[in-house]
Design a protein around this motif. Structure first.
Motif, PDB file in Angstrom:
ATOM      1  N   LEU A 268       1.056  -1.131  -0.077  1.00 37.63           N
ATOM      2  CA  LEU A 268       0.315  -0.019   0.179  1.00 37.63           C
ATOM      3  C   LEU A 268       1.025   0.909  -0.215  1.00 37.63           C
ATOM      4  N   ARG A 269       0.088   2.125  -0.678  1.00 45.11           N
ATOM      5  CA  ARG A 269       0.974   3.511   0.242  1.00 45.11           C
ATOM      6  C   ARG A 269       1.422   4.068   1.205  1.00 45.11           C
ATOM      7  N   PHE A 310       6.207   5.208  -0.360  1.00 46.76           N
ATOM      8  CA  PHE A 310       6.524   6.199   0.928  1.00 46.76           C
ATOM      9  C   PHE A 310       7.537   7.224   0.454  1.00 46.76           C
ATOM     10  N   ARG A 311       6.244   8.203   1.110  1.00 50.55           N
ATOM     11  CA  ARG A 311       6.458   9.777   1.173  1.00 50.55           C
ATOM     12  C   ARG A 311       6.385  10.098   2.915  1.00 50.55           C
ATOM     13  N   ARG A 515      -2.730  15.013  -0.655  1.00 51.13           N
ATOM     14  CA  ARG A 515      -2.358  16.118  -1.275  1.00 51.13           C
ATOM     15  C   ARG A 515      -1.366  14.918  -2.277  1.00 51.13           C
ATOM     16  N   TRP A 516      -1.407  13.667  -2.611  1.00 51.60           N
ATOM     17  CA  TRP A 516      -0.694  12.848  -3.414  1.00 51.60           C
ATOM     18  C   TRP A 516      -1.927  11.958  -5.529  1.00 51.60           C
ATOM     19  N   ASP A 517      -1.321  13.072  -5.673  1.00 53.96           N
ATOM     20  CA  ASP A 517      -1.575  12.605  -7.230  1.00 53.96           C
ATOM     21  C   ASP A 517      -2.095  11.307  -7.590  1.00 53.96           C
ATOM     22  N   GLY A 518      -3.141  10.900  -8.082  1.00 49.05           N
ATOM     23  CA  GLY A 518      -3.714   9.556  -8.495  1.00 49.05           C
ATOM     24  C   GLY A 518      -4.114   8.430  -7.500  1.00 49.05           C
ATOM     25  N   ILE A 519      -4.985   9.314  -6.703  1.00 48.38           N
ATOM     26  CA  ILE A 519      -5.038   7.904  -5.312  1.00 48.38           C
ATOM     27  C   ILE A 519      -6.567   8.957  -5.286  1.00 48.38           C
TER      28      ILE A 519
END
Length: 567
Positions: A268-269, A310-311, A515-519
């Motif tokens: 998972l992210r 991972f961010r 604030r994560w594009d594409g999810i």
């Protein structure tokens, strides 16, 4: 890579947050290619997946899971969640003892469901209570044994066998009560092995309980990576493909996620932030000024917002105490856990909180502010507004965490600061009856007021708060605001939202909070993170939403959970 067409069901792309259903979803190489009406995309697919009437949603995003905490703490425990009787408990502990060197601790989970979803507990054992030391001694006399106590039941109970009592120095001479811990005694005055009160292995805020837990090796860093992997599988099975770990993480824990990323083993992210202050655990002490500032600087130096898995995005602070009765800071005094009058308490000194807020504003990094009660907001908001007047924090999209009690005016002030929100229905469900009993029914008008957040234009996301939980139960609770046990529904005008909004809290809006594009959506070009479920939460009976079964979870285009029911 083959283009896979998911067809024959209902698909909710949630593009731009709209809950408009379509019938087909086309994916390739970990990305969404297109979605469309029935038959519209058939000539573009090299392989079909028949949905057989199932529903496709964007992968669920849990914005307050404590996934790593739960996984690493639970990994070494003898699992007693579903134990049925004392004999069952003895057999499980004895089996673990046979594989454990004499003298080493054998530690077990609580009985029932952890954290707020407390429909089952030790009271549901055949005997109606936890086993005492004489029962636990049947499992082993060569190992100290503890059945752990986790939040939030009041009072909490933990159980020791005789060897554990001896190791901890608890005997007939031990007082019946020390602080907020009650030591069970039999008719002869000997300890029974059962301790009640503030005895959790974290957030107990009791010196005696902490002195015991510091001598029990309940946290093993060797369990960090394997425990997190175990927990990820459990979350995947519930349809979760992204998490926001924005609370109570320090660098060694963050490095556990970094190690899984290095191994390419994340399923998972993960977006994470670092807690500024130390609290909650038995060894926690407020950080000294030099260490406090050094940790802020260290966090700022490690920001990473570019990786696809991972961010690390910034810092967190917890303004007031836990979400349980006694910790929430309210404007009017109320009854705490043991009948004392309280207005709650700070988890971080206000001057340190100001230091964190100014640090994040000056460094232009993201901050998560956990405020539980009305008084916490009244203290925190003026400080945020003063810093905003100097540094314009609106564009940083800081995050308000929990906010289980909040007025309409307070919501509007946070919105004016550009803040996103993550909250959890766990508190209203598990603690609602206590809030009403200890604080007064009038405070319930400001409990989990989801409507206020949406009306103010906030991005509002949902979180489970501790351990794998069924997000569809949370979606149902966002619609019913039901309290555990009584069945009371705290569904006033400030609480009432619609189905699309409830689902968006775990998809579209959650992606915006990260604030994560594409999810959080399945628009063309988005990550192919989605979940296939056995019913449509936007049309099924509200009281059945929580019964939703996850048939398949797809992360980055690959299946990470599958019941085998789809072709």
């Amino acid at each position: 890579m083959a283009e896979l067409l998911y067809t024959g069901g209902v698909v909710y792309p949630f593009e731009d947050g709209r809950a408009d259903p379509v019938e087909e979803l086309l994916v390739r190489d970990g990305r969404v290619v297109a979605y469309g009406a029935d038959g519209e995309l058939a000539d573009r697919a090299t392989r079909r997946v028949a949905l057989d009437g199932a529903t496709v949603l964007p992968g669920l995003i849990d914005t307050h899971p404590h996934l790593l905490h739960f996984g690493s703490l639970a990994e070494s425990l003898v699992p007693l969640w579903d134990a049925a009787s004392h004999a069952d408990i003895v057999a499980r502990i004895a089996e673990r003892a046979r594989r454990t060197a004499p003298g080493e601790w054998v530690m077990a989970s609580p009985v029932g469901e952890p954290h707020y979803f407390i429909r089952r507990s030790a009271r549901d054992l055949a005997e109606g209570r936890l086993p005492d030391r004489t029962v636990l001694d049947r499992a082993t006399e060569n190992h100290p044994v503890v059945i752990q106590s986790w939040a939030p039941s009041l009072p909490n109970v933990l159980a020791f066998n005789s060897m554990a009592l001896a190791k901890l120095g608890i005997d007939a001479s031990t007082p019946d009560r020390i602080g907020h811990v009650w030591v069970g005694k039999d008719a002869a005055g000997n300890p029974t092995g059962l301790l009640r009160g503030s005895v959790t292995n974290y957030y107990s805020y009791d010196d005696f309980a902490h002195s015991l837990w510091r001598r029990i090796p309940f946290l093993n860093y060797d369990d960090l990576v394997p425990g997190t992997k175990t927990a990820m599988r459990a979350y995947n099975a519930l349809g979760v493909t992204s998490v926001y770990e924005n609370h109570m993480l320090d660098k060694p824990l963050l490095d556990g996620y970094r190690e899984l990323r290095r191994r390419d083993e994340l399923t998972l992210r993960v977006l994470a932030s670092q807690e500024a202050e130390a609290y909650g655990m038995p060894w926690s002490r407020p950080r000294e000024p030099e260490d406090f500032r050094r940790r802020l600087d260290s966090a700022a130096a490690e920001l990473d917002l570019t990786d696809d898995y991972f961010r690390f995005n910034g810092l967190s602070l917890m303004w007031d105490g836990t979400g349980a009765v006694g910790g929430v800071m309210m404007c009017r005094p109320y009854l705490g856990p043991y009948g004392e009058r309280t207005e709650g308490f700070h988890n971080i000194a206000p001057d340190k909180a100001e230091q964190v807020i100014r640090f994040c504003a000056e460094r232009r990094i993201r901050l998560n502010v956990a405020c539980m009660g009305l008084k916490a907001h009244e203290e925190c908001l003026p400080l945020l507004e003063a810093v905003d007047s100097e540094h314009d924090i609106r564009s940083l999209h800081w995050v308000l965490v929990h906010a289980q009690f909040i007025t309409g005016e307070q919501v509007r002030r946070y919105r004016a600061l550009g803040m996103d929100v993550t909250t959890s229905m766990s508190f209203a469900w598990g603690e609602g009856h206590l809030y009403a009993e200890r604080m007064g029914a009038e405070e319930l008008a400001d409990l989990s007021p989801l409507r206020r957040f949406f009306d103010a234009g906030c991005h509002l996301a949902g979180g489970s708060d501790w351990g794998p939980k069924n997000a569809f139960e949370h979606i149902q609770l966002a619609l019913t605001h039901e309290f555990a046990g009584s069945g009371h529904r705290n569904l006033g005008p400030a609480q009432r939202i619609n189905r699309a909004e409830a689902v968006r809290m775990w998809t579209w809006d959650a992606g915006k909070v990260l604030r994560w594009d594409g999810i959080g959506h399945l628009s063309p070009g988005a990550h192919a993170d989605f979940v296939i479920v056995d019913r449509d939460p936007l049309t099924s009976d509200i009281d059945d939403i929580g019964k939703t079964t996850v048939l398949r979870t797809v992360f980055d285009g690959r299946t990470v959970h599958d019941t085998g029911e789809l072709s």
